[in-house]
Design an enzyme around this catalytic site. Sequence first.
Site, PDB file in Angstrom:
ATOM      1  N   SER A  87     -19.801 -46.464  -9.974  1.00  0.00           N
ATOM      2  CA  SER A  87     -20.743 -46.564  -8.871  1.00  0.00           C
ATOM      3  C   SER A  87     -21.890 -45.607  -9.162  1.00  0.00           C
ATOM      4  O   SER A  87     -22.344 -45.514 -10.301  1.00  0.00           O
ATOM      5  CB  SER A  87     -20.038 -46.260  -7.548  1.00  0.00           C
ATOM      6  OG  SER A  87     -20.865 -46.588  -6.443  1.00  0.00           O
ATOM      7  N   HIS A 135     -20.741 -51.073  -8.487  1.00  0.00           N
ATOM      8  CA  HIS A 135     -21.344 -51.279  -7.164  1.00  0.00           C
ATOM      9  C   HIS A 135     -22.844 -51.503  -7.350  1.00  0.00           C
ATOM     10  O   HIS A 135     -23.512 -50.721  -8.023  1.00  0.00           O
ATOM     11  CB  HIS A 135     -21.130 -50.061  -6.274  1.00  0.00           C
ATOM     12  CG  HIS A 135     -19.684 -49.801  -5.963  1.00  0.00           C
ATOM     13  ND1 HIS A 135     -19.247 -48.589  -5.501  1.00  0.00           N
ATOM     14  CD2 HIS A 135     -18.585 -50.591  -6.032  1.00  0.00           C
ATOM     15  CE1 HIS A 135     -17.940 -48.643  -5.301  1.00  0.00           C
ATOM     16  NE2 HIS A 135     -17.517 -49.852  -5.630  1.00  0.00           N
ATOM     17  N   ASP A 171     -13.443 -45.713  -3.922  1.00  0.00           N
ATOM     18  CA  ASP A 171     -13.102 -47.019  -4.463  1.00  0.00           C
ATOM     19  C   ASP A 171     -12.596 -46.862  -5.899  1.00  0.00           C
ATOM     20  O   ASP A 171     -13.175 -46.132  -6.696  1.00  0.00           O
ATOM     21  CB  ASP A 171     -14.334 -47.947  -4.434  1.00  0.00           C
ATOM     22  CG  ASP A 171     -13.991 -49.393  -4.691  1.00  0.00           C
ATOM     23  OD1 ASP A 171     -12.814 -49.775  -4.550  1.00  0.00           O
ATOM     24  OD2 ASP A 171     -14.910 -50.162  -5.039  1.00  0.00           O
TER      25      ASP A 171
END
Length: 187
Positions: free
Chosen positions: A7, A34, A125
Amino acid sequence: MIAIGGSAGSLPVLAELLEQLPASIDCTMMIIVHRLKNVPSDLDRLLSLKAPIIEPEDKQPVLSHRIYLAPQNYHLLIEDEGTFALDYAEPLHYSRPSIDVSFASVAEVYGPRALAILLSGASKDGAAGMQRIIAAGGTGFVQDPASALFDTMPLAALELCPEAQAMSLTDMVHFLTELKMSAEHDQ
């Protein structure tokens, strides 16, 4: 199967990792990053320095010796029959694609033949998905939190998965090169 998640702050490390990989790695890679959902993205082209990056379509077969990138705004899963599934379920950890969702499907299909790599990020995540891969007999490692621009993601994975190992970019490349060499030796 090597599943790589990242991310915030992960793109430079991911690009460098792909650049330094051996020319022919004998596995399939799945990258989950992401991204903003309503902004055009050329991430697949930006990462295609060494090998073509494919954004799979729903029900497309998973082929070996390929690098796949989770499409924007879809969870990317692998089905038992060896095909991709694009899922539009609710975001997880405010993200779609979710690294946890992809890692969990990799754990179910590949079990001990799965390797999860988690890079820089500002959410948690990927930690639960890595835990699933390790529980299925796979391997997990994270970008050394000291080198991550955002250490939340690697730290969350290390907290949840004490078996996971923190590695520098150099160590990751070395590990993957050794993995390639041992696969060639076993053939």
